[in-house]
Design a protein around this motif. Sequence first.
Motif, PDB file in Angstrom:
ATOM      1  N   ARG A 236       6.795  10.127   2.933  1.00  0.00           N
ATOM      2  CA  ARG A 236       5.348  10.328   2.862  1.00  0.00           C
ATOM      3  C   ARG A 236       4.863   9.837   1.497  1.00  0.00           C
ATOM      4  O   ARG A 236       5.507  10.097   0.468  1.00  0.00           O
ATOM      5  CB  ARG A 236       4.981  11.799   3.063  1.00  0.00           C
ATOM      6  CG  ARG A 236       5.423  12.335   4.425  1.00  0.00           C
ATOM      7  CD  ARG A 236       4.980  13.772   4.609  1.00  0.00           C
ATOM      8  NE  ARG A 236       3.546  13.862   4.847  1.00  0.00           N
ATOM      9  CZ  ARG A 236       2.986  13.940   6.046  1.00  0.00           C
ATOM     10  NH1 ARG A 236       3.748  13.907   7.134  1.00  0.00           N
ATOM     11  NH2 ARG A 236       1.682  14.042   6.189  1.00  0.00           N
ATOM     12  N   TYR A 237       3.707   9.150   1.502  1.00  0.00           N
ATOM     13  CA  TYR A 237       3.250   8.461   0.284  1.00  0.00           C
ATOM     14  C   TYR A 237       1.828   8.860  -0.103  1.00  0.00           C
ATOM     15  O   TYR A 237       1.006   9.235   0.743  1.00  0.00           O
ATOM     16  CB  TYR A 237       3.317   6.951   0.488  1.00  0.00           C
ATOM     17  CG  TYR A 237       4.724   6.410   0.463  1.00  0.00           C
ATOM     18  CD1 TYR A 237       5.269   5.879  -0.698  1.00  0.00           C
ATOM     19  CD2 TYR A 237       5.524   6.468   1.612  1.00  0.00           C
ATOM     20  CE1 TYR A 237       6.573   5.403  -0.718  1.00  0.00           C
ATOM     21  CE2 TYR A 237       6.822   6.005   1.603  1.00  0.00           C
ATOM     22  CZ  TYR A 237       7.340   5.466   0.428  1.00  0.00           C
ATOM     23  OH  TYR A 237       8.632   5.011   0.408  1.00  0.00           O
ATOM     24  N   PHE A 238       1.563   8.757  -1.399  1.00  0.00           N
ATOM     25  CA  PHE A 238       0.214   8.946  -1.910  1.00  0.00           C
ATOM     26  C   PHE A 238      -0.649   7.734  -1.574  1.00  0.00           C
ATOM     27  O   PHE A 238      -0.135   6.652  -1.245  1.00  0.00           O
ATOM     28  CB  PHE A 238       0.237   9.137  -3.432  1.00  0.00           C
ATOM     29  CG  PHE A 238       0.771  10.464  -3.871  1.00  0.00           C
ATOM     30  CD1 PHE A 238      -0.053  11.577  -3.910  1.00  0.00           C
ATOM     31  CD2 PHE A 238       2.106  10.613  -4.228  1.00  0.00           C
ATOM     32  CE1 PHE A 238       0.433  12.806  -4.307  1.00  0.00           C
ATOM     33  CE2 PHE A 238       2.610  11.834  -4.623  1.00  0.00           C
ATOM     34  CZ  PHE A 238       1.770  12.941  -4.658  1.00  0.00           C
ATOM     35  N   GLN A 239      -1.930   7.938  -1.679  1.00  0.00           N
ATOM     36  CA  GLN A 239      -2.870   6.836  -1.490  1.00  0.00           C
ATOM     37  C   GLN A 239      -2.643   5.767  -2.566  1.00  0.00           C
ATOM     38  O   GLN A 239      -2.097   6.053  -3.632  1.00  0.00           O
ATOM     39  CB  GLN A 239      -4.306   7.349  -1.600  1.00  0.00           C
ATOM     40  CG  GLN A 239      -4.666   7.805  -3.014  1.00  0.00           C
ATOM     41  CD  GLN A 239      -6.065   8.372  -3.114  1.00  0.00           C
ATOM     42  OE1 GLN A 239      -6.369   9.381  -2.526  1.00  0.00           O
ATOM     43  NE2 GLN A 239      -6.902   7.702  -3.886  1.00  0.00           N
ATOM     44  N   PRO A 240      -3.026   4.525  -2.314  1.00  0.00           N
ATOM     45  CA  PRO A 240      -2.940   3.500  -3.358  1.00  0.00           C
ATOM     46  C   PRO A 240      -3.821   3.880  -4.546  1.00  0.00           C
ATOM     47  O   PRO A 240      -4.935   4.390  -4.368  1.00  0.00           O
ATOM     48  CB  PRO A 240      -3.470   2.241  -2.667  1.00  0.00           C
ATOM     49  CG  PRO A 240      -3.361   2.519  -1.211  1.00  0.00           C
ATOM     50  CD  PRO A 240      -3.556   3.991  -1.055  1.00  0.00           C
ATOM     51  N   HIS A 241      -3.320   3.630  -5.740  1.00  0.00           N
ATOM     52  CA  HIS A 241      -4.097   3.981  -6.930  1.00  0.00           C
ATOM     53  C   HIS A 241      -3.526   3.251  -8.148  1.00  0.00           C
ATOM     54  O   HIS A 241      -2.318   3.052  -8.249  1.00  0.00           O
ATOM     55  CB  HIS A 241      -4.066   5.493  -7.171  1.00  0.00           C
ATOM     56  CG  HIS A 241      -5.089   5.957  -8.146  1.00  0.00           C
ATOM     57  ND1 HIS A 241      -4.857   5.970  -9.501  1.00  0.00           N
ATOM     58  CD2 HIS A 241      -6.349   6.404  -7.974  1.00  0.00           C
ATOM     59  CE1 HIS A 241      -5.932   6.420 -10.121  1.00  0.00           C
ATOM     60  NE2 HIS A 241      -6.851   6.685  -9.214  1.00  0.00           N
ATOM     61  N   PRO A 242      -4.374   2.844  -9.085  1.00  0.00           N
ATOM     62  CA  PRO A 242      -3.889   2.166 -10.295  1.00  0.00           C
ATOM     63  C   PRO A 242      -2.891   2.989 -11.098  1.00  0.00           C
ATOM     64  O   PRO A 242      -2.096   2.417 -11.849  1.00  0.00           O
ATOM     65  CB  PRO A 242      -5.174   1.931 -11.096  1.00  0.00           C
ATOM     66  CG  PRO A 242      -6.256   1.887 -10.086  1.00  0.00           C
ATOM     67  CD  PRO A 242      -5.854   2.844  -9.019  1.00  0.00           C
ATOM     68  N   ALA A 243      -2.902   4.316 -10.969  1.00  0.00           N
ATOM     69  CA  ALA A 243      -1.960   5.146 -11.720  1.00  0.00           C
ATOM     70  C   ALA A 243      -0.513   4.821 -11.369  1.00  0.00           C
ATOM     71  O   ALA A 243       0.394   5.065 -12.175  1.00  0.00           O
ATOM     72  CB  ALA A 243      -2.232   6.624 -11.445  1.00  0.00           C
ATOM     73  N   PHE A 244      -0.302   4.268 -10.170  1.00  0.00           N
ATOM     74  CA  PHE A 244       1.053   3.965  -9.727  1.00  0.00           C
ATOM     75  C   PHE A 244       1.428   2.496  -9.977  1.00  0.00           C
ATOM     76  O   PHE A 244       2.519   2.068  -9.600  1.00  0.00           O
ATOM     77  CB  PHE A 244       1.196   4.273  -8.236  1.00  0.00           C
ATOM     78  CG  PHE A 244       0.823   5.671  -7.871  1.00  0.00           C
ATOM     79  CD1 PHE A 244       1.433   6.751  -8.479  1.00  0.00           C
ATOM     80  CD2 PHE A 244      -0.156   5.919  -6.907  1.00  0.00           C
ATOM     81  CE1 PHE A 244       1.084   8.060  -8.140  1.00  0.00           C
ATOM     82  CE2 PHE A 244      -0.510   7.212  -6.558  1.00  0.00           C
ATOM     83  CZ  PHE A 244       0.105   8.290  -7.181  1.00  0.00           C
ATOM     84  N   ALA A 245       0.528   1.715 -10.576  1.00  0.00           N
ATOM     85  CA  ALA A 245       0.772   0.286 -10.759  1.00  0.00           C
ATOM     86  C   ALA A 245       1.852   0.056 -11.812  1.00  0.00           C
ATOM     87  O   ALA A 245       1.794   0.621 -12.910  1.00  0.00           O
ATOM     88  CB  ALA A 245      -0.522  -0.416 -11.169  1.00  0.00           C
TER      89      ALA A 245
END
Length: 722
Positions: free
Chosen positions: A122-131
């Motif tokens: 299960r994954y979090f929504q796309p977000h720059p914090a994960f870039a």
Amino acid sequence: MPSRFFILLPAVFLLSACGDTPLNDPYPLAEAGDNILYTAFTERPRRLDPAQSYTEDEYTFITQIYEPPLQYHYLKRPYILIPATVEKVPEPEYFDARGRRLSASARDVAGSVYELRVKPGRYFQPHPAFALDEAGESLYLGLTRKDLADKYGIPDFPISDLQENSKELTAADYIYQIKRLAHPRLHSPIFGMMAEKIVGLKELGEQLSAANLERPGEWLDLDEFTLSGVEEVDRYTFRIHLIGRYPQFVYWLSMPFFSPLPREVDRFFGQSGMAEKNLTLDWWPVGSGPYMLTENDPNRRMVLERNPNFRGETYPCEGEAEDQENGLLADCGQPLPLIERAVFTREKESIPYWSKFLQGYYDASGIASDNFDQAVKIQISGESNLSEDMQEKGIRLLTSVRPSVFYLGFNMLDSVVGGRSEEAAKLRRAISIAIDQEEFISIFMNGRGLPAMHPVPPGIFGFEEGKAGINPYVYDWDEELGKARRKNEAEARRLLAEAGWPNGRHHKTGEPLVLYLDTTAGGMGEKTRLDWFVRQFGKIGAQLVVRATDFNRLQDRLAKGTTQLYFLGWNADYPDPENFFFLLSSQEGKAQHGGVNSSNYANPEFDRLFERMKLMDNTPERLALIRQMNLILQHDAPWVFSFYPKTYMLTHAWLYNRKPSSIANNGLKYQRLDIDLRADSRHAWNTPDYRPLILIVLLLACLVWPAIRLYRKRERKTAWRG
């Protein structure tokens, strides 16, 4: 030219009427035919951070974005907890002071342990914090906003950018969020309570407070601090250790407070300068739920879009007996969510909200008091039916009794209405009889409520209907009619006299009985309601003085114990009677302990029964205790039990799978739209009638045409003479 204009103008109107999109459509043409839910919100959400948010208007959004470990079954009633992001609903293990495992029925429990295992994948929504860059390092750390704009094209960190960047849910993400409950800058509303339950949370709060003083304004990496009561077993498994036994804790695991929040996100928003640009979790939440917030203008419009990383959940295939008949099982097994996008428009006034719903531009709507008679007809039997106009449009009416209670509270510390003497209790019971709740519900709520008998509302274990459920100090049971009947005014006056206030005068001094009600002012019709209450007190000779104030000042007076009477209500956090009875526990006294017991009620026998009841399962023994507790409260009357509210919701024929729920707030993912039916209905209901306008144009033409002919005649005559 003028004559041609008047000839062509009606044709222009007629041609414009043939378009597919109504001229008054408030939405962009590009959205036509898209799978978008359109709805409205009235109050601006202040907090979208799951550690802080605790109001209904905020939960409208964050419960679609965040995923706590558990959730409620969408269709089943009574409410049943089911897994959300974990593999199963945890069963607590109990231990004594030496760490030895105990049976579930053991009494001397020193601690409880809840083990939760997160579903892998299960994954979090796309977000720059994960870039991340090619070396696996974060792209954003140490860079200015201009650097990010120049290098990565992220001028304002829009949530929709960097779609490929995400992160898998792990146990560490849940542990990090639980630590955030103790963060001194967040002031989580449940920290005080959870600090008494979760081992080590109070000590963590003290450590973080000290660190915050040493490093004011700096980001605190919570991974540097230890929370002894929460342990990471492996990548997907964690355990929560509680002090003693607390069966209701499993319900808290369904609330956003316990949703996963990764360290990466906290670090991202903790950078210097982010808060000044509204780049915070209160503005841009980051979750793993079915939707993500992609537009946030809380004074105008907020938009939720489908989280492209959400998967693995399907529509339920089981429910209540009538759910099959009502079409609520037609989407059994379909992947969620069923709606791609939800557009929320802020409506500050009820009239435009209602008008847009009737035009089909909002897919669902509540019913304001001003519009109730237009929408609903109450039958002699008391049943509610839609009006013919609503039925012709295919609109559906959904009703339910909310698990909420509203009450008029007495401050038990007050010298007149407070105290535990029998005389003071009779005074409070006399007022309870005098206030005609049935009349209030009929006049001011259009019948949308049930008279309250005790703190426990319908839908919660301990609520009973019929003779067993009435308040015997305020009602008599009419065997012939089979319903409760409020005691008469004479009984209220008798009690008042026995309390030492015959005809509203003190039996010794003759001074009048003057009582003071502190309440927040505001809203149309508020004066009428308050005047009604003044008359209710006047029926037994008491004088009610209303002291209007704002909400913050009222809270301050309640905290200091300086009120005499006040209005409040409580919505269930979770479906358990403990969540209502604790409002009257002496340990929750607001003036003494800063708790939620605004009446400062204290009765040792009630407290003793409450401590037993709150640790029990829903058994006949627990119900017997609840009956005893209710009888104590009904005798002491620290509250005038006012009403349990009913919810009335209207939905258009093209909106499916909507079932009322006041506890399970994550229902957006289950709903479905018939886009074609909506488009056809909007077109039919909003086709403009140009006939009056055409008639006006023709009349104008008839008036202007003679003037034009006269003008041309004069022009030709002048030209001939020339």
